[in-house]
Design a protein around this motif. Sequence first.
Motif, PDB file in Angstrom:
ATOM      1  N   ASN A  45      13.292  32.790  41.591  1.00  0.00           N
ATOM      2  CA  ASN A  45      13.746  32.802  40.211  1.00  0.00           C
ATOM      3  C   ASN A  45      14.773  31.701  39.971  1.00  0.00           C
ATOM      4  O   ASN A  45      15.100  30.919  40.864  1.00  0.00           O
ATOM      5  CB  ASN A  45      14.302  34.186  39.845  1.00  0.00           C
ATOM      6  CG  ASN A  45      15.454  34.606  40.737  1.00  0.00           C
ATOM      7  OD1 ASN A  45      16.190  33.775  41.265  1.00  0.00           O
ATOM      8  ND2 ASN A  45      15.631  35.906  40.904  1.00  0.00           N
ATOM      9  N   VAL A  46      15.290  31.645  38.750  1.00  0.00           N
ATOM     10  CA  VAL A  46      16.234  30.581  38.384  1.00  0.00           C
ATOM     11  C   VAL A  46      17.460  30.609  39.285  1.00  0.00           C
ATOM     12  O   VAL A  46      17.917  29.567  39.772  1.00  0.00           O
ATOM     13  CB  VAL A  46      16.633  30.712  36.903  1.00  0.00           C
ATOM     14  CG1 VAL A  46      17.803  29.786  36.576  1.00  0.00           C
ATOM     15  CG2 VAL A  46      15.446  30.389  36.008  1.00  0.00           C
ATOM     16  N   ARG A  96      16.645  29.155  42.721  1.00  0.00           N
ATOM     17  CA  ARG A  96      16.408  27.710  42.728  1.00  0.00           C
ATOM     18  C   ARG A  96      17.705  26.928  42.519  1.00  0.00           C
ATOM     19  O   ARG A  96      17.988  25.976  43.244  1.00  0.00           O
ATOM     20  CB  ARG A  96      15.377  27.353  41.650  1.00  0.00           C
ATOM     21  CG  ARG A  96      14.019  27.978  41.915  1.00  0.00           C
ATOM     22  CD  ARG A  96      12.965  27.503  40.942  1.00  0.00           C
ATOM     23  NE  ARG A  96      11.737  28.274  41.112  1.00  0.00           N
ATOM     24  CZ  ARG A  96      10.524  27.814  40.837  1.00  0.00           C
ATOM     25  NH1 ARG A  96      10.372  26.582  40.384  1.00  0.00           N
ATOM     26  NH2 ARG A  96       9.467  28.575  41.005  1.00  0.00           N
ATOM     27  N   LEU A 132      13.233  22.257  36.299  1.00  0.00           N
ATOM     28  CA  LEU A 132      12.948  23.528  35.650  1.00  0.00           C
ATOM     29  C   LEU A 132      12.531  23.288  34.201  1.00  0.00           C
ATOM     30  O   LEU A 132      12.698  22.182  33.672  1.00  0.00           O
ATOM     31  CB  LEU A 132      14.196  24.428  35.670  1.00  0.00           C
ATOM     32  CG  LEU A 132      14.770  24.790  37.049  1.00  0.00           C
ATOM     33  CD1 LEU A 132      16.167  25.372  36.887  1.00  0.00           C
ATOM     34  CD2 LEU A 132      13.860  25.760  37.774  1.00  0.00           C
ATOM     35  N   LEU A 148      15.685  28.297  30.666  1.00  0.00           N
ATOM     36  CA  LEU A 148      17.139  28.276  30.789  1.00  0.00           C
ATOM     37  C   LEU A 148      17.808  28.580  29.450  1.00  0.00           C
ATOM     38  O   LEU A 148      18.844  29.244  29.403  1.00  0.00           O
ATOM     39  CB  LEU A 148      17.598  26.918  31.316  1.00  0.00           C
ATOM     40  CG  LEU A 148      17.197  26.593  32.759  1.00  0.00           C
ATOM     41  CD1 LEU A 148      17.637  25.182  33.124  1.00  0.00           C
ATOM     42  CD2 LEU A 148      17.776  27.593  33.739  1.00  0.00           C
ATOM     43  N   ARG A 176      21.500  29.519  30.165  1.00  0.00           N
ATOM     44  CA  ARG A 176      21.949  28.763  31.330  1.00  0.00           C
ATOM     45  C   ARG A 176      21.868  27.254  31.097  1.00  0.00           C
ATOM     46  O   ARG A 176      21.861  26.479  32.063  1.00  0.00           O
ATOM     47  CB  ARG A 176      21.089  29.127  32.555  1.00  0.00           C
ATOM     48  CG  ARG A 176      21.141  30.586  32.977  1.00  0.00           C
ATOM     49  CD  ARG A 176      22.398  30.928  33.729  1.00  0.00           C
ATOM     50  NE  ARG A 176      22.481  30.287  35.033  1.00  0.00           N
ATOM     51  CZ  ARG A 176      21.980  30.816  36.156  1.00  0.00           C
ATOM     52  NH1 ARG A 176      21.340  31.972  36.124  1.00  0.00           N
ATOM     53  NH2 ARG A 176      22.119  30.176  37.307  1.00  0.00           N
TER      54      ARG A 176
END
Length: 336
Positions: free
Chosen positions: A149-150, A153, A167, A172, A177
Amino acid sequence: MRTLRLGTRRSQLAVTQSTLVAEMLRAQGHIVELVEIVSDGDRTQAANTPLTSANSTGVFVSALRDALHAKEIDLAVHSLKDLPTYPEDGIDLVAILPREDPRDVIVARDGLTLGELPPGSRVGTGSPRRVAQIKALGLGLELAGIRGNVDTRIGKVRSGEFDAVVLARAGLARIDRLDEVTEVLDPIQVLPAPGQGALAVECRAGDADADVRKILTSLDDAPTRAAVEAERAVLATLEGGCAAPIGTLADVVEGEEGPELWVRAVALSLDGSLSVRLSASGPLEDAAGVGRRLAEEMLAEGAADLTDDPADPGQAVMDTGGSPQTAPEQDKVHNA
């Protein structure tokens, strides 16, 4: 009043996206319940299995569709770029929401941009499309596969395992984010995946669920639907699938006779050394036709020779060679 059961994957991004749709429906006075569904993609991700070692087209979609068929849920929300381009019997793609910014972004150490990273820097991405286009830039970067997931990573950048990761900006943005982004990639450099940034809502086909379809139709955004229909027509015609090195982006622009579509697309060899890049424009009401004709022109220019899957499907992602591979002298690039 009927409770609408909305199926979602368990990831933070999936739940956030599904909650967005649920809130839109609740604002119209409907009762919505989120139902978490575990997909095969989630299971392989948890097991750290490379996604490209399996048929990745629709890997995050099938569990939600199975739940629809089984009448465990009434509607499902997907990232549109995950949806196969072919229709699913018994399932209607009834709404496409207004699109987030579809571009890719870099999250890099020390606030660096892609061009500022020193040659040999390790860049993580699970996408052959991104690998091929970044290699085509000739920056001498080391491209390596990455899953998770974010948080996982970006955490690999913070820990020093990677110098940067690539990404989707839309994801995001939805989980707030964007402050971690160090560069938004210009589509001139890296075209996004077909449908990237858009959310799709599906429900069962047939008269029994006509009331659900009527409710969901109100969420559909016509300009976004036209753009993504053109992009998906490019992909379907090129027969690339989600793991193929194909990027495309359709924008609604002002033409001589009103709004029209401007569609850009690129197909690349896996090492980025060869590409066919074209664009086309046409009316919104013929979105699929615009995309299909653009892809047919690309095929006539040799795109079919660039989009074949490699013998090892994981090679495009797991190849960590920092420098572009030796390529033929003739680079078939067509700038529209």
